[in-house]
Structures are given as C-alpha cells and as structure tokens.
Scaffold this motif. Structure first.
Motif, PDB file in Angstrom:
ATOM      1  N   SER A 556       0.844  -1.191   0.000  1.00 42.04           N
ATOM      2  CA  SER A 556       0.000   0.000   0.000  1.00 42.04           C
ATOM      3  C   SER A 556       0.878   1.239   0.000  1.00 42.04           C
ATOM      4  O   SER A 556       1.972   1.257   0.582  1.00 42.04           O
ATOM      5  CB  SER A 556      -0.928   0.014   1.218  1.00 42.04           C
ATOM      6  N   TYR A 560      -3.623   4.480   1.104  1.00 38.59           N
ATOM      7  CA  TYR A 560      -4.464   3.926   0.048  1.00 38.59           C
ATOM      8  C   TYR A 560      -4.532   2.412   0.149  1.00 38.59           C
ATOM      9  O   TYR A 560      -3.686   1.772   0.770  1.00 38.59           O
ATOM     10  CB  TYR A 560      -3.921   4.349  -1.320  1.00 38.59           C
ATOM     11  N   PRO A 561      -5.547   1.781  -0.463  1.00 42.94           N
ATOM     12  CA  PRO A 561      -5.685   0.318  -0.384  1.00 42.94           C
ATOM     13  C   PRO A 561      -4.470  -0.399  -0.957  1.00 42.94           C
ATOM     14  O   PRO A 561      -3.807   0.086  -1.880  1.00 42.94           O
ATOM     15  CB  PRO A 561      -6.949   0.038  -1.216  1.00 42.94           C
ATOM     16  N   ALA A 562      -4.183  -1.600  -0.415  1.00 43.97           N
ATOM     17  CA  ALA A 562      -3.038  -2.384  -0.845  1.00 43.97           C
ATOM     18  C   ALA A 562      -3.321  -3.028  -2.196  1.00 43.97           C
ATOM     19  O   ALA A 562      -4.456  -3.410  -2.513  1.00 43.97           O
ATOM     20  CB  ALA A 562      -2.697  -3.440   0.197  1.00 43.97           C
ATOM     21  N   LEU A 596      -0.334   1.757  -7.546  1.00 43.89           N
ATOM     22  CA  LEU A 596      -0.665   1.802  -6.126  1.00 43.89           C
ATOM     23  C   LEU A 596      -1.617   2.941  -5.776  1.00 43.89           C
ATOM     24  O   LEU A 596      -2.186   2.957  -4.681  1.00 43.89           O
ATOM     25  CB  LEU A 596       0.618   1.940  -5.290  1.00 43.89           C
TER      26      LEU A 596
END
Length: 785
Positions: A556, A560-562, A596
């Motif tokens: 991540s 932010y989301p992985a 990412l």
C-alpha cells in the motif's frame, strides 16, 4: 591448613617479585578487557542516553510546508493534539545556494527545558542576540568553523536575496544533527528567538516539534488526528525515532569492534598468563619432593598453588579495576563520543566487579592443571625425558646453519625444564593471534576502502541531486540540464514514497525515463522491476517481510488500499531518506506508483533531479558550478551523494580496524620481548658457556635476533593465512548486514609490507635483551653456578 599457610608465607617472601610481576600482567590484560567492555557498553548506549538527557522531541510536523501538495496547519492546532505532552515552534529558513540548513526557534524553550543541545566548544548563542548562532559539529567539520568565526548565509525574501553575517557562538550537538540523515540534513545552523522575531517574514517553512506522552507509540494516533480536515492531503511529518535508529545503527559497528577487542585481549591474556603460571608452578615444584617427604599431601600442595593463584588474580583484578576507571575517559570515540552526555571518568560498577571476578576465576582456572601436575611425586622426570627427545630433533634441524642461527632457532623452539623453562608456546600463540588480528584488519580496511571508493557498490550512481526549496517543481532544473554539455546524464524522480507491506514500513525510489534506467543500481539478486506490478527490495526489507524473491505481496502507498506486487529482485540503496538506505527500501517504476494510487488520484510531480557529470570532472566543483547556474532560476539545493548509513561512523573512525590490529600486534611484540628477557635471565648459564667457548658480543646478539625472528616467522606463517581468512569472513558478514554484494580486497602489497615491518620490529626488540645478555660476565655467572 597450618602447613599450607606456612608454605604460602615462605613462598611469598621468596618469590614476591615474581608474584607481583604476574599480578601486573594479569592486571594489564584484565584492565584492557574491562576498559574495552565498559567502552563498548558506553558506546552502544551513548546516543540513547543523549536523547534522554537532551529531552529530544518525538516528531516534527510541517505546519507551513514549502510544497503545496501538503496542507497548511495551524501550529496552535498541532500543539493541541491530545497525545502531545509538550511542543515548540521552529522555522527552517531557505538558504541559497548553500547546503546549510538554518533553523530558528520561536521561544527560549529551544535550547532549554524542551530541547537541550550539548555544547562541544564555545557557548550557547544568546537568545536576545539575532546575530549569534550555534552550528552543528558536522557543519563545523565541513567548513572548518570554530567558536568566534563568522558564518555568511544568504536567505531569501519574496524572491530576493538577503545576505547575513552571523557570529558563531559555539559548536553544538543535537538530535537532528547526528548523521546519517537524508541528503545533507546534518549541516545545521541554529539561530535565536530574537532572529525569529525580527525576520519571520523570510522564506521558509514552519515546523512544530512535538513530545508525546508515550513516545513513538502515540504516533499512529497523532497521524490520524492530524489528517482530519485536510481534504485528503498527506501531512508532512517526521518521526524522529527513525532517524535515531539510523544513527544508533551507524554507531553499532564501533561497539562491536570494542567487544571484539575485549575478546582478543582476553584470549591473548589467557595464553600468556596460563603459560606463566605453568612455568611458575614447575619452578616451585623443584622442592615439592622434599615437602612431600616431610608429610605434605598432594592435595595440600594443590591447595597452596590455588591459594597463590587467587592472591595473584585478586591483585590483578584490583589493578584491572583501577585501569578501567583511569582509562574510561578515552572511550567512547566517534559519534558516540560526541553524543556522550557525561564525558570523562566513568566507573561502571557491574563491569568492574565482573572484571575482578573474572581475573580471579581465570587465574585460578589456569593454575589448576599445572598445579596438579607440579604436585605429583616426580613432576619433572617425564618432562625432562621428552625435552631430551625434542632437543635431538631440534638440534638436527638447526645444525646445518651458522652457529648463531642454530642457537637462535634452538632457543626459540626449546622450552627448557625446571628453572630454565620459558613460555614458548604462549609467546608463539599470542604472537600468531596478534599477526592474525593485524592481517584481518588490513583485509577488512582494504575492503572498506574499496567500497568507499566504488560508489556504485553502495547504490550511488549520480554526482548531484537537485531539489527545489520553494516547492515549485523541477521544471527549471530540467530545462537547464537538458542541453547542458557539462552534464553527462540526468533523470527526474522522487524518493521516500511511503510504502507498507504487512506490518513493515519502508520507502521507495522512483526514477522516470528516459535517463532513469542508467541511474538505477545494479541488482544484488534477481533483476530490477520493469512493469507496474513489480518491485525490488533491499535485503533487510526482504528479510523483514519473510518473503522470497518471486513472491507476491500486498503493498500500500500511504493510506491507500493495498495492491499485489511481485518481488523480482534485491538491490542496494544509498541513504536518501529515513527508511531508504543500505539494505532497506524499494525501487518502483513510475507505472508502479500509478498502480498503487487510486484511479482518480494524480501522480505526484518529480521532486528531485539526479545529475551525472562527465568522467574526469571534479564532482565538488561541478556541483558548485551547477548551483551557480541554477541560482537565478530560484531557490535550489544541489547536494552530493550521502555517506552510506552504516559506514558513517567508520568514516569518522575509519582507521579503527587498523588501530585495533596494531594494538594487538604491539601486545604480541611485547610478549616476544618478555620471552626474550625471560630467556636471557633463565638461561644466563647457557650464554655464559657460549661466551667462554668464544662467542663474541655480536654473536650473542645475533643468537637473540635469530631467536626473535624464528618466533616472529612462525607467527607470520600461522597468523597471515588465518588473518586473511578471518578478514574475508568478517567483511562478508559485515557486507551481508549492509545488504550489498561482498567484494573482498586482499592487499598483497600491504600484507607484504606488514610482514617486513613485523620481522624488522622483531629484530629491533632484541636490542634491550641483547644488551642484558652481553653485560653478564661469564666468570661471575659460572662461579655462581
């Protein structure tokens, strides 16, 4: 017990000089071990104790950042965060085109109760005087500044330059000044609250220094609270414990070296003391037969031997404790010495007590076996027979050469019996250990020098890194270097992108094309990333993730989301940010950053331009020329490559391996000298017979010279190969910890010079015992026999 007491009292009266000499030897070796061990403990804890003493803050938050991508915060609002125990406001002013970072506090809390600084020379700047500054010890070293010197800086206000001439009141040490730091962040000049009040309008960015109730444990909660009401922008903040960990890691090798020195001194001391106690036991054993006939048992004689060893060990332990206290001001050195909040005499009671106990136990332990053998009914018979057998072999080997050569080899290899016994084995063993230590130090130092002379080995592939202090982007830099013939290659990118995989935080370097490919360091294993879903890691980061090359991990960026990414290899990174350095960090492609980020988020603009100059161009002069060309375009900083994180303390104490090796070699030479002096004293009858048979004074000196050269030559034959092997092993372990490819340099020329110097020193030390041997008159010696 009466018989044992009478025996010890009689022996102490007759042999008190020998006992005292042995106690001094035990004390010197044990004192060296105690000093090195206490110094290692003091070195490893110096920086942590410095942080406690200085009441250093836990974090720095940019309330008024220089870059518009970060939100502006109210300093008062930052200080009201619930986890904050104390806080103070500082401002970092733009300095052009210097590498100096100029900081001024808003109040007397810095330096004061909130954040103290250690004054190394001079005094603290007067808070009421705007023209006075304190400079960091690294800045003082870089520009050769002393207390009382002027410091000229150019600051900026509304785009125009404002020159200042400050008076350096003193040289200091503070938390953020200790290398290694990203770029050149340790070159700090501290202004006064009076300067802050008068010149706050000058360009720069305001920071709030925070101390939390529970230290770094409060940091996640602080971040969450700071991110409220900032429209999703990332808050620019620095957790100082990460920088502190970098500094402590750079100090760690020096502490390890001191522990190694303590161990080597202990081994050599054990060899020397063990042989000397054995010789003393067998010298006293000449009268044990009579004592056994008078009724003393073997157990009583053994108890007496141990009692003598306890007395010698106790006296040696006391001497060691005194030496440990007297020599304590010599350590720590390097960065640890700068950080040490209480320099001078230090009495570590636990180490001193342990050293005293170890001296008694080791001395007693060394006396057990020779004491048991000496207390036997016929302690010397078997030894005499074995000596005669060995003497025949030795005589045959030495008979082919000149008489002084033959006699010197025979005296060097023949231990003797009874009163003529000398500690040959311990002398050879300690000399071999000294030569091995010196050889290993030469190999290690050559490998370190090769690494420092080969920047590509520690990830540096550029000569300059250019950043914009005003946060307006790198466009002017690109426009300048793109058509500059004095620039061989360039690439834009950014460093320090915050990544997280599992429970491991690390940072990334991202280089854009077209020139970025040539700036990426060569991989250590595997390959470099080529697509948006590939990542390369440092070896330490890979170990922390417990994942092999080829594995897919969830990564991540910030909050932010992985997203899944595949590890394609490992590489090495120079010190570019707090979590991007040797063995730590990662490398991504620009597409990897896009992968990412969320779909609607924009890629951050490049924050740095890496520049490589043509071969043969002086890097320092080229950097200064580039800074001059960029000066009319804005406030830019042109920095050279940072020193590798874990090597910085060795950079300040780069000769430490050689110093340790030379110290052990000197101890080994002193051991050979002691052997020669003992040989002259114990074998004066043999030398008297040689003089009576026609030996001249020079032949006697030649015999001792060949004796020393034989011992030194045997030590070389054993020590040099062992030292090369140990040096290679130590460097490979050290390089593995750094996360780089281990390239070992074996300097044959340096080892040859060392061997020649070792033999010359061995010949030189025969001057004193040679003079003593020639002063003994044969008639008087033989008459006394």
């Amino acid at each position: 017990m009466t018989a044992i007491w009478l025996f010890l009292r009689a022996e102490s009266r007759r042999r008190w000089r020998a006992w005292l000499s042995l106690a001094l030897i035990v004390g010197v070796f044990a004192g060296g071990v105690v000093t090195a061990a206490a110094g290692a403990l003091r070195t490893s804890s110096a920086y942590a104790r410095f942080l406690d003493w200085s009441r250093a803050p836990d974090a720095l938050v940019d309330a008024e950042p220089y870059n518009s991508i970060f939100p502006r915060l109210s300093p008062a609002a930052v200080m009201r965060v619930s986890q904050v125990a104390d806080a103070a406001v500082i401002k970092s002013f733009n300095v052009t085109p210097s590498i100096v970072e100029f900081i001024a506090p808003a109040s007397n809390a810095i330096p004061g109760d909130f954040w103290k600084r250690k004054i190394l020379s001079g005094r603290l700047a007067d808070p009421a005087r705007p023209g006075e500054v304190n400079v960091s010890f690294t800045l003082a070293q870089r520009f050769h500044l002393r207390a009382g010197d002027p410091l000229r800086l150019v600051l900026t206000e509304a785009g125009r330059r404002v020159p200042f001439v400050f008076h350096v009141a003193g040289i200091d040490a503070a938390q953020v000044e200790f290398p290694p730091q990203p770029s050149n962040g340790t070159y700090i000049a501290w202004g006064t609250p009076a300067f802050y009040g008068q010149h706050r309008a000058l360009e720069g960015f305001v920071q709030v220094a925070l101390r939390f109730h529970q230290g770094s444990r409060d940091w996640p909660a602080v971040q969450r609270e700071l991110r409220q009401n900032v429209d999703g922008k990332p808050v620019e903040a620095t957790l100082l414990s990460v920088q502190s960990a970098n500094t402590e890691r750079s100090i760690h090798p020096q502490a390890v070296a001191l522990w190694l020195l303590a161990g080597l001194l202990g081994v050599i001391g054990l060899l020397v003391v063990g042989q000397l106690l054995a010789r003393l036991s067998f010298l006293e054993a000449t009268g044990y037969g009579t004592l056994r006939a008078l009724g003393m048992s073997r157990g009583q004689l053994m108890t007496a031997c141990l009692g003598r060893a306890v007395a010698i060990g106790t006296a040696g332990g006391v001497i060691a404790a005194v030496l440990g206290v007297v020599l304590s001001p010599l350590l720590p050195v390097g960065l640890a010495g700068v950080a040490e909040p209480h320099p001078g005499i230090d009495a570590d009671v636990s180490v001193l007590v342990a050293g005293l106990a170890a001296a008694v136990l080791v001395t007693t332990g060394c006396a057990i076996w020779p004491g048991w053998r000496a207390a036997a009914e016929r302690p010397l018979a078997t030894r005499a027979e074995r000596s005669r057998q060995r003497r025949t072999v030795i005589s045959r080997l030495a008979a082919a050469g000149p008489v002084p050569l033959a006699m010197g080899i025979r005296l060097a290899l023949h231990r003797g019996t009874g009163r003529t016994a000398v500690p040959v084995r311990s002398a050879i063993a300690s000399a071999a250990v000294g030569v091995a230590a010196l050889s290993a130090a030469i190999v290690f130092a050559a490998s370190l020098s090769h690494l420092l002379a080969s920047p590509a080995l520690y990830g540096v592939t550029w000569d300059a890194a250019v950043t914009n202090n005003s946060g307006t982007g790198t466009g002017p830099v690109v426009a300048t270097v793109k058509h500059d013939r004095r620039v061989a290659a360039w690439a834009t990118g950014w460093v320090g992108a915050p990544l997280r995989a599992g429970h491991t935080d690390f940072e990334a370097i991202v280089l854009e094309m077209p020139g970025g490919a040539s700036f990426v360091p060569a991989p250590v294993t595997g390959r470099l990333p080529r697509s948006s879903q590939e990542i390369a890691l440092g070896t330490k980061t890979l170990q922390q993730l417990h994942a092999p090359v080829g594995a897919t991990i969830q990564v991540s960026l910030a909050e932010y989301p992985a997203r899944p990414m595949t590890i394609v290899g490992t590489t090495v990174f120079p010190t570019l940010s707090d979590r991007l350095g040797l063995g730590t960090g990662s490398a991504l492609t620009p597409g990897g950053v896009r992968h990412l980020l969320p779909a609607k988020a924009k890629n951050p603009p490049p924050a740095v331009v890496f520049v490589r100059f043509p071969p043969g161009a002086g890097p320092e002069a080229s950097r200064q020329a580039l800074a001059t060309r960029l000066a009319p375009l804005g406030s830019f900083t042109v920095n050279g490559p940072a020193t590798p994180t874990d090597l910085l303390n060795f950079g300040q104490v780069q000769d430490l391996p050689q110093v340790l090796g030379i110290g052990l070699a000197v101890v080994a030479l002193l051991t050979i000298t002691h052997l020669l002096m003992t040989s002259v004293r114990r074998r004066r009858r043999d030398f008297a017979i040689l003089r009576a048979l026609g030996f001249t004074s020079w032949q006697v000196r030649g015999t001792l010279c060949w004796q020393a050269l034989t011992l030194a030559g045997i030590a070389l034959l054993i020590g040099v190969p062992a030292g090369i092997a140990c040096g290679r092993l130590c460097w490979q372990v050290f390089a593995h910890q750094l996360g780089i490819t281990p390239v070992t340099a074996v300097p044959l020329a340096g080892l040859s010079v060392m061997a020649a110097g070792w033999l010359a020193a061995a010949a030189l030390i025969t001057v004193l015992p040679g003079g003593a041997a020639t002063r003994n008159r044969p008639a008087r010696v033989l008459h006394s026999e």
